[in-house]
Design a protein around this motif. Structure first.
Motif, short mmCIF file in Angstrom:
data_model
loop_
_atom_site.label_atom_id
_atom_site.label_comp_id
_atom_site.label_asym_id
_atom_site.label_seq_id
_atom_site.Cartn_x
_atom_site.Cartn_y
_atom_site.Cartn_z
N SER A 120 -5.36 -0.89 11.86
CA SER A 120 -6.41 -1.74 12.42
C SER A 120 -6.54 -3.05 11.64
CB SER A 120 -7.75 -1.00 12.44
OG SER A 120 -8.17 -0.72 11.11
N ARG A 121 -5.84 -3.17 10.55
CA ARG A 121 -5.86 -4.39 9.75
C ARG A 121 -5.15 -5.52 10.48
NH1 ARG A 121 -5.28 -2.82 3.47
NH2 ARG A 121 -6.45 -0.88 3.56
N GLU A 122 -5.61 -6.72 10.26
CA GLU A 122 -4.98 -7.90 10.84
C GLU A 122 -3.65 -8.15 10.15
OE1 GLU A 122 -5.63 -12.70 10.63
OE2 GLU A 122 -7.38 -11.42 10.47
N GLY A 123 -2.64 -8.52 10.91
CA GLY A 123 -1.36 -8.89 10.33
C GLY A 123 -0.22 -8.04 10.87
N VAL A 124 0.91 -8.16 10.21
CA VAL A 124 2.10 -7.40 10.58
C VAL A 124 2.39 -6.39 9.48
CG1 VAL A 124 3.12 -9.24 12.00
CG2 VAL A 124 3.67 -9.12 9.57
N PHE A 125 3.13 -5.36 9.85
CA PHE A 125 3.40 -4.26 8.93
C PHE A 125 4.89 -4.09 8.71
CE2 PHE A 125 -0.69 -3.63 10.75
CZ PHE A 125 -1.46 -3.15 9.71
N LEU A 126 5.25 -3.96 7.46
CA LEU A 126 6.62 -3.65 7.09
C LEU A 126 6.57 -2.26 6.47
CD1 LEU A 126 9.01 -6.02 5.22
CD2 LEU A 126 8.94 -3.61 4.75
N ILE A 127 7.25 -1.32 7.10
CA ILE A 127 7.25 0.06 6.60
C ILE A 127 8.43 0.21 5.63
CG2 ILE A 127 7.26 2.52 7.22
CD1 ILE A 127 4.98 0.91 8.57
N CYS A 128 8.10 0.46 4.36
CA CYS A 128 9.15 0.52 3.34
C CYS A 128 9.43 1.97 2.95
CB CYS A 128 8.76 -0.33 2.13
SG CYS A 128 10.12 -0.58 0.99
N LEU A 177 0.84 -1.19 0.00
CA LEU A 177 0.00 0.00 0.00
C LEU A 177 0.88 1.25 0.00
CD1 LEU A 177 -2.28 -1.23 2.89
CD2 LEU A 177 -2.90 -1.20 0.48
N MET A 178 0.58 2.17 -0.90
CA MET A 178 1.29 3.45 -0.91
C MET A 178 0.78 4.29 0.26
SD MET A 178 3.38 3.05 -3.32
CE MET A 178 4.08 4.70 -3.39
N MET A 179 1.67 4.91 1.00
CA MET A 179 1.31 5.64 2.20
C MET A 179 0.69 7.00 1.92
SD MET A 179 4.59 4.54 4.53
CE MET A 179 4.34 5.76 5.77
N ASP A 180 0.74 7.48 0.70
CA ASP A 180 0.26 8.82 0.38
C ASP A 180 -1.16 9.09 0.87
OD1 ASP A 180 2.65 8.66 -0.96
OD2 ASP A 180 1.85 9.18 -2.92
N ALA A 181 -2.05 8.12 0.70
CA ALA A 181 -3.46 8.34 1.03
C ALA A 181 -3.89 7.60 2.30
CB ALA A 181 -4.33 7.89 -0.15
N LEU A 182 -2.95 7.09 3.07
CA LEU A 182 -3.29 6.32 4.26
C LEU A 182 -3.31 7.19 5.50
CD1 LEU A 182 -1.10 3.13 3.72
CD2 LEU A 182 -3.52 3.44 3.18
N ASP A 183 -4.09 6.75 6.48
CA ASP A 183 -4.02 7.36 7.80
C ASP A 183 -3.82 6.24 8.81
OD1 ASP A 183 -6.53 6.16 8.34
OD2 ASP A 183 -7.62 7.98 7.82
N SER A 184 -3.85 6.57 10.08
CA SER A 184 -3.52 5.57 11.10
C SER A 184 -4.50 4.41 11.16
CB SER A 184 -3.44 6.24 12.48
OG SER A 184 -4.69 6.81 12.82
N SER A 185 -5.66 4.53 10.54
CA SER A 185 -6.63 3.42 10.55
C SER A 185 -6.09 2.19 9.83
CB SER A 185 -7.96 3.85 9.93
OG SER A 185 -7.80 4.11 8.54
N VAL A 186 -5.07 2.37 9.00
CA VAL A 186 -4.48 1.22 8.31
C VAL A 186 -3.98 0.18 9.31
CG1 VAL A 186 -2.10 2.08 8.09
CG2 VAL A 186 -3.01 0.53 6.37
#
Length: 122
Positions: free
Chosen positions: A46-54, A35-44
């Motif tokens: 809330s998704r199940e799983g782990v996050f890799l910030i690239c 997911l491109m971070m341009d249009a994301l907010d902190s609600s992302v």
């Protein structure tokens, strides 16, 4: 397991690394979304799983004051907000002559192994 790769990029290099990591990690057992971070907010988060910030620690050592600053700053901010880092931050040096997507592949496979170990232990 679900892995979400969040991408912040100015030149497209982090996006290229994220695409390579998605191809390498998405194997049926592990489902990967980028997911491109341009249009994301902190609600992302809330998704199940782990996050890799690239923002993936890309930089050039010849710019010593800002080398890998994006990755460092995100790491600091996320830690302040309670995130738990798994493994070490990757720091690619453009002046090394090694392509960032090559080191991204090696790094992400080691990272995923650490994630799986943590999940198994919990």
């Amino acid at each position: 397991m679900k892995v979400h790769i969040l991408v912040g990029t100015m030149t497209g290099t982090a996006q290229l690394c994220a695409q390579e990591m998605e191809l390498a990690l998405d194997d049926g057992e592990t489902q990967v979304s980028t997911l491109m971070m341009d249009a994301l907010d902190s609600s992302v988060f809330s998704r199940e799983g782990v996050f890799l910030i690239c923002v993936f620690g890309l930089g050039d050592r010849t710019y010593a004051e800002t080398f890998n600053f994006g990755g460092k700053r995100f790491d600091e901010l996320l830690s302040e907000l309670g995130a738990q880092r798994i493994g070490e931050r990757h720091k690619h040096d453009a002046s090394s002559g090694v392509l960032p997507e090559e080191t991204a592949l090696e790094w992400c496979q080691e990272w995923l192994a650490k994630v799986k170990q943590r999940v198994a232990a919990s």
